[in-house]
Design a protein around this motif. Structure first.
Motif: not given
Length: 738
Positions: A416-420, A564-566
């Motif tokens: 869930l924390a990795e949800y794109p 940017d990692t996001s």
């Protein structure tokens, strides 16, 4: 003596400026540019006018609609526009710094506050910075920018001046370019500058500056985005970059929803964990039951229990799907919503040519036989068992076992924390108009050059602030923050650099100046397909043919195109908000569809899937709010006959989507049987003033079947088949009756 000293100083300054332009040290980092992906105020001030309504082919012409009476109560206002804050990366460590900048003509700002722009899941630090651009060489124009920045918090509040438009800076790229053959990396960690390309006019582009959309607060200074630009066909991009065949996405039209759209976040985790498994080889005996058991066990720590029941009107995400086979129930998939499901099937994959050559060369007898055998073996395919995604296309009765109430395991929480698509961007009209300006050129380039148009548009939206940044506006037209020169043209802008320890400082850099938007789009394509100097395949993992879907493409651009990692989450979220995957498909057929007067004329494949009773002819609209025989009259009565209802005052047919959303109805871009479909004015032969509304009877992968009133006059109810491209476009909206 004083004159001599001054002359020497002048020569030194001039040489330094020229060298900085010609060297490869200019990198696409931290451009202080104005941006507004989504705006809270004056949403139309920085965008082009609406495109002309598509012409409707002659087909039976619907009876002219009568305008609907006004709702007794005032209609709620539309969505509040919000602006996403963008994380600002640097070469050494990502940073997150939205920048508020003056317009090019102004040199000062008077800060004022504005409403919260977005909601993000993570919390970041703060920094403040200011810079003033210099003036470029003889071929560049200049711009002055002053900025202040504050990073995102769990509920980010962005500020902008009442006399400024917002902007951002980023250190989001790793490659550089120059207008000469000499190249110098700006830092030891950055890849070498792209070399020259077969097209001698523009030099190879560099990755752009990542921008940060924010709120614009005043109409007085918002610049107008031009509507017209040259055709992309005039760009003359290198022919070797073209693709012979358009690679199809393994998502097959499915678009990942925003995380915020899920009430039950366990469903979001299931969708993403399932999609992550697409294209990965499984054991030969791996089947759908194994897939379901693994998802349930890994994500929720439960086993599959319960009894399937007959299909309900709505199949929720995570439900297990069954059908009867030889009087036994056989699991066929796991629902992921939008009428798609995950399953396990054998898939044909190409065998590596190198591997087949080794095999082929073992027993060759002659060079002629060797060549023939290699040609045959190079095209060899084999079957692999893989997890695949399929649209709901089932004629048989379906049985459903709903996902029970569950709690995510530790692994589930990680997924869930990795949800794109986790950035809570909000749709607004300004960004929609900007999209309409570049979308068709992006679609064409995507189809011809093996890139995703959805990703291209999302990057342009993010990098240029929906075309509102000074770099993207005339006369610069630079949508992607690409550095260097284009046909000898450049503009000087202030950027932010990192000293390697997190300290930022300002410098001036040269950015490409294009003659129009099409040239900027073409330069972007040439970058992604042509790579950088010494590495033609630097962005190959982002190509359609390699990535297989837009989610992998945005992931491949994170850390290469931008540090940017996001970055991928921001792009995926923008794609979800604006339904940009529609531009990865061929252009929508604007024809009116196939009109069918009698039920017996409905194509067999649609007729066999019809599960609702025919309209009974009863007028349930006792208030008389909808004139008898109108499309709105039929839509109201059709859902009422089936035990549901809509309000008496939904407006004209083309307004039902907007009005329904304002009144709390569930509204979607995905076609669903049993829902109402609202056509924007002029779409598919609808009235150019009032639009149209109808009832969706059947949904198939290639199209939908609708029933409708006011086509043949009177109270005659007719049918029509609408192509899937139109049915999934932003020209129509679906409303679920209550």
């Amino acid at each position: 003596m004083k004159k001599i000293v001054m002359a020497i100083c002048g020569v030194v300054v001039f040489c330094w400026g020229a060298a900085s332009l010609r060297s490869g040290a200019l990198k696409a980092d931290n451009l202080l540019q104005e941006s507004s992906v989504v705006e809270r105020t004056v949403p139309e001030s920085s965008t082009v006018a609406e495109p002309a309504a598509p012409e409707a082919p002659a087909a039976p012409e619907p009876i002219q609609e009568t305008p609907m009476p006004e709702t007794p109560a005032d209609e709620p206002s539309g969505d509040v526009s919000e602006a996403p804050s963008v994380k600002e990366p640097t070469e050494s460590a990502p940073a997150d710094e939205p920048i508020s900048e003056t317009i090019p003509e102004s040199s000062t700002t008077e800060p004022s506050s504005s409403d919260s722009s977005i909601t993000e899941s993570s919390t970041k630090g703060e920094s403040t910075e200011s810079s003033t651009s210099g003036t470029s060489g003889s071929q560049t124009s200049s711009s002055t920018a002053t900025s202040t920045s504050k990073s995102d918090t769990s509920t980010a509040s962005n500020t902008s001046s009442s006399t400024t438009s917002s902007s951002s800076s980023s250190t989001g790229t790793t490659a550089t370019s120059s207008s000469t053959s000499q190249e110098q990396p700006s830092t030891p960690s950055a890849p070498s500058a792209p070399g020259s390309t077969p097209n001698p006019a523009p030099s190879t582009p560099t990755p752009p500056v990542q921008s940060e959309p924010k709120v614009q607060a005043s109409a007085a200074v918002i610049q107008e985005t031009p509507a017209a630009f040259s055709e992309t066909s005039t760009l003359q991009l290198p022919s070797e970059l073209k693709t012979a065949e358009v690679a199809q996405s393994d998502l097959k039209g499915y678009e990942l929803p925003l995380l915020s759209s899920f009430e039950n976040k366990a469903q979001a985790a299931l969708i993403y964990d399932g999609i992550k498994k697409l294209g990965i080889e499984q054991e030969p005996d791996f089947n759908t039951e194994h897939l379901a058991a693994k998802l349930y066990s890994d994500l929720f720590g439960i086993e599959i229990t319960g009894t399937p029941e007959k299909q309900a009107d709505e199949i929720s995400v995570g439900s297990l799907l069954y059908r009867k086979k030889d009087d036994q129930l056989e699991m066929i998939g796991i629902s992921i919503g939008k009428d798609y499901y995950l399953t396990a099937e054998d898939v044909e994959v190409e065998v590596s040519p190198d591997a087949t050559k080794i095999e082929a060369n073992e027993d060759i007898e002659s060079s002629e036989n060797d060549n023939d055998q290699n040609n045959e073996e190079s095209d060899k395919k084999e079957k692999q068992r893989q997890v695949v995604l399929q649209p709901m296309d089932i004629d048989e009765e379906v049985f459903v076992q709903t996902l029970p109430d569950v709690t995510l395991t530790e692994y589930g929480q990680t997924i869930l924390a990795e949800y794109p698509a986790s950035i809570n961007f909000t749709e607004n009209e300004a960004s929609k108009k900007f999209i309409s300006t570049i979308a068709e050129d992006a679609r064409k380039l995507g189809q011809e050059y093996d890139v995703f148009a959805s990703v291209m548009i999302a990057q342009a939206l993010l990098e240029s602030g929906s075309g509102s940044s000074s770099l993207s506006l005339p006369p610069n037209y630079n949508l992607f923050g690409v550095k260097g020169t284009y046909q000898g043209q450049a503009v000087s802008m202030a950027t932010q650099e990192d000293r390697g320890n997190g300290d930022l400082y300002s410098i001036n850099s040269a950015f490409r100046k294009y003659p129009n938007y099409a040239a900027s789009l073409g330069d972007y394509v040439q970058l992604l397909r042509g790579g950088i100097s010494g590495n033609d395949g630097y962005y190959q993992k982002a190509w359609r043919s390699t990535a297989k879907n837009y989610l992998r493409s945005t992931h491949a651009l994170t850390g290469t195109y931008a540090t940017d990692t996001s970055y991928d989450r921001k792009l995926n979220s923008i794609i979800a908000v604006y339904n940009l995957t529609q531009y990865d498909r061929v252009k929508v057929d604007q024809s009116s569809g196939v009109f069918i007067k009698g039920k017996e004329e409905i194509p067999k494949e649609y007729r066999s899937m019809m599960r609702y009773p025919d309209y009974n002819g009863i007028n349930y609209n006792t208030s008389g709010s909808y004139p008898v025989g109108q499309c709105t009259w039929y839509a109201f009565n059709r859902v009422k006959q089936l035990g549901k209802s809509v309000d008496d005052f939904m407006g004209n047919g083309g307004e039902w989507g907007t009005k329904g959303k304002a009144l709390g109805y569930e509204v979607s871009r995905e076609p669903k049987a049993g829902w109402l479909i609202s056509f924007t004015p002029g779409t598919a032969g609808s009235d150019p003033r009032y639009g149209h509304v109808a009832f969706v009877e059947v949904v198939r992968p290639e199209g939908i079947l609708i029933s409708e009133g006011n086509v043949y006059g009177g109270t005659v109810i007719s049918y029509r088949v609408i192509d899937a491209n139109l049915a999934k476009s932003d020209l129509v909206t679906y409303i679920k009756a209550k």
